[in-house]
Motif scaffolding. Sequence first.
Motif, short mmCIF file in Angstrom:
data_model
loop_
_atom_site.label_atom_id
_atom_site.label_comp_id
_atom_site.label_asym_id
_atom_site.label_seq_id
_atom_site.Cartn_x
_atom_site.Cartn_y
_atom_site.Cartn_z
N GLU A 56 -8.32 11.25 -7.31
CA GLU A 56 -8.07 12.07 -5.99
C GLU A 56 -8.79 13.39 -6.13
O GLU A 56 -9.38 13.80 -5.33
CB GLU A 56 -6.63 12.41 -5.87
CG GLU A 56 -5.86 10.92 -5.46
CD GLU A 56 -4.62 11.21 -5.33
OE1 GLU A 56 -4.32 12.44 -4.64
OE2 GLU A 56 -3.57 10.54 -5.54
N LYS B 85 -0.24 4.55 -0.37
CA LYS B 85 -0.98 5.64 0.34
C LYS B 85 -2.43 5.43 0.46
O LYS B 85 -2.88 4.67 -0.66
CB LYS B 85 -0.85 7.08 -0.01
CG LYS B 85 -1.05 7.50 -1.43
CD LYS B 85 -0.63 8.77 -1.92
CE LYS B 85 -1.29 9.07 -3.36
NZ LYS B 85 -0.83 10.41 -3.58
N VAL B 86 -3.18 5.91 1.44
CA VAL B 86 -4.67 5.84 1.56
C VAL B 86 -5.24 7.25 1.48
O VAL B 86 -4.75 8.11 2.17
CB VAL B 86 -5.28 5.06 2.72
CG1 VAL B 86 -6.61 5.27 2.74
CG2 VAL B 86 -4.59 3.73 2.79
N ARG C 286 -12.84 5.99 0.21
CA ARG C 286 -11.21 5.96 0.56
C ARG C 286 -10.55 5.37 -0.57
O ARG C 286 -10.97 4.27 -1.24
CB ARG C 286 -10.94 5.10 1.64
CG ARG C 286 -11.71 5.56 2.88
CD ARG C 286 -11.43 4.61 4.22
NE ARG C 286 -10.09 4.75 4.77
CZ ARG C 286 -9.87 5.53 5.67
NH1 ARG C 286 -10.70 6.45 6.10
NH2 ARG C 286 -8.49 5.41 6.16
N GLN D 267 -8.82 -4.14 4.54
CA GLN D 267 -8.09 -3.53 5.54
C GLN D 267 -8.86 -2.17 6.03
O GLN D 267 -8.84 -1.61 6.91
CB GLN D 267 -6.72 -3.29 5.40
CG GLN D 267 -5.98 -4.62 5.13
CD GLN D 267 -4.44 -4.23 4.84
OE1 GLN D 267 -3.90 -3.33 4.93
NE2 GLN D 267 -3.90 -5.59 4.34
N GLU D 268 -9.45 -1.71 4.79
CA GLU D 268 -10.24 -0.34 5.13
C GLU D 268 -11.86 -0.32 5.12
O GLU D 268 -12.31 0.63 5.27
CB GLU D 268 -9.93 0.47 4.05
CG GLU D 268 -8.81 0.89 3.42
CD GLU D 268 -7.58 1.58 4.62
OE1 GLU D 268 -8.42 2.52 5.16
OE2 GLU D 268 -6.46 1.13 4.84
N VAL E 83 -7.31 3.73 -2.15
CA VAL E 83 -5.94 2.78 -1.65
C VAL E 83 -5.42 2.55 -2.81
O VAL E 83 -5.53 2.09 -3.64
CB VAL E 83 -6.71 1.52 -1.17
CG1 VAL E 83 -5.44 0.98 -0.40
CG2 VAL E 83 -7.52 1.53 0.10
N ILE F 36 0.97 -1.30 -0.07
CA ILE F 36 0.04 0.09 0.00
C ILE F 36 1.03 1.21 0.03
O ILE F 36 1.63 1.55 1.12
CB ILE F 36 -0.78 0.08 1.30
CG1 ILE F 36 -1.90 -1.30 1.11
CG2 ILE F 36 -1.88 1.23 1.34
CD1 ILE F 36 -2.69 -1.07 2.45
N VAL G 49 -14.65 2.04 -1.21
CA VAL G 49 -13.15 1.81 -1.01
C VAL G 49 -12.90 1.79 -2.44
O VAL G 49 -13.24 0.38 -3.12
CB VAL G 49 -12.89 0.89 -0.15
CG1 VAL G 49 -11.35 0.67 -0.16
CG2 VAL G 49 -13.18 1.09 1.10
N VAL H 58 -9.73 0.68 -4.67
CA VAL H 58 -8.44 0.17 -4.86
C VAL H 58 -7.74 0.27 -6.17
O VAL H 58 -8.11 -0.39 -6.94
CB VAL H 58 -8.15 -1.25 -4.24
CG1 VAL H 58 -6.76 -1.75 -4.06
CG2 VAL H 58 -9.12 -1.55 -2.92
N THR I 246 -8.01 10.03 1.58
CA THR I 246 -9.45 10.47 2.00
C THR I 246 -9.80 11.88 1.63
O THR I 246 -8.82 12.53 1.49
CB THR I 246 -9.58 10.27 3.58
OG1 THR I 246 -8.68 11.13 4.03
CG2 THR I 246 -9.35 8.84 4.12
N GLY J 193 -8.13 -3.83 0.15
CA GLY J 193 -9.20 -3.22 0.30
C GLY J 193 -10.09 -3.42 1.35
O GLY J 193 -10.80 -2.59 2.18
#
Length: 444
Positions: free
Chosen positions: A167, A76-77, A180, A199-200, A182, A74, A132, A134, A79, A197
């Motif tokens: 983004e 970065k994540v 989010r 994990q979020e 990922v 990963i 989410v 990914v 938000t 994914g």
Amino acid sequence: ATFPYRGRPVLNARTPLKSERLCGHLHGKECVACSLMQKTSLEAARTCVICGSSEHLAVDCAKNSRSQNEWPRIKKVVTSSLPDDCASVACGDRMSVVITTSPVPSNPSTMMLEAVLNSFARVEGLQGCPLVIVCDGYKCSGKSTWKAGKITEDAAERYAAYVQNLEDMLHSGRLPRSTRLVILEGRNGQALAVKAGLQEVATPFVCVHQHDLEFMFDFSLATLLDVLADESNDVRYVGMPLLVNLHYEAIAWQHHGVRVQEQEHNGLRLVPVVFWYDSTHITSVHHYNSCVFAPKQQFRPGDFVEETFGVRQREDIMAHGMVAHPKYGTYHCLSHSVDGSRRPLICHLNGVRFLTPEQRAERGYPADPPVEFFASRTMVNRKQRKVRFILDLVAAFCGSGDREAKVRDVIAKQLNDARMRSCATASSSLPRVRQPTAHAFAVP
């Protein structure tokens, strides 16, 4: 027997005894160099080629970039920078949606993904679920092989712009504020992307979706979650069938020798499947972590769940029968049209072929062909068009005799051309948000 000698094969009348076998490059019975080479090869087979240790092999080396502990990678994540709206919706507290995306020819455009997100409006309660997304990585190559994650440098630049566009959509409010992103580093593959994914995900259930699958009809999401939460049944995974696997009973029997029958659970029509499809499915996070991503289930970068775990599941059920099915609990959700026939719940936009009208025009293709030009988006089987019956009537009325085959071909072409002219264009057939709300995916 054939032995290499001075780079050329030598044919002997008989196979020499072990004591008579000659060295390949010195033509002698004893060769110190060959003995040393053989010893070195045996020692190398028992040592790690990365660090040289004799206590483990390269696959278990801590310095191995493919070590299981380092995947998924990963980067970065991301938000939303906007304040979150705390409004609660029907299924938002029970299920999240994980969408996996990767490089495709239409990058940097987000048109395909936006269409997929807009199709969520067709399923009651789905738009309000936490999202989410990914973004998998890639490997640079001289030629783009999209499914393998190998792309050219030009495609890599366009994919980077695509991720940046996502983004920007998140920070501008065009994606739900709870979304989010990922972003993964390097080629992880579908299996490890899903693992990243999860994990979020903070909800008990998750819908795993792909960036080129469009929802077509409602299927009572709330009821489906109730069935999954009911411990009295063995339903642990509910997939959404495509047109190709709509009648799974025939597939299970003809290809795998397993008989399955349609079942009803709390008013929901389901059919058992012996395979874990990567296509859209809903299951619990616990079932994913305890079954698919259990410690004994190992995934390498680039792996797909259906090509690894799914194959093992199918082989297990084929060997032991349906008594082995409950531990997997995989089912397909069935949807029926007004006439009672089955209909697919999702269709495939085919990300490898998907292009925006502008991109098609740049490549010299028709900018916006009819939607039925793309077979993967056609929701009707060719046999259901009943064109053959029409052709038979016309041919019988004309009494063409020997020319019947040619007349049928001409009429079939005219009917197909008329159907193409009368159907909507591909871009206009993509779902749009009718009434944007706080949870809707706005289209600029």
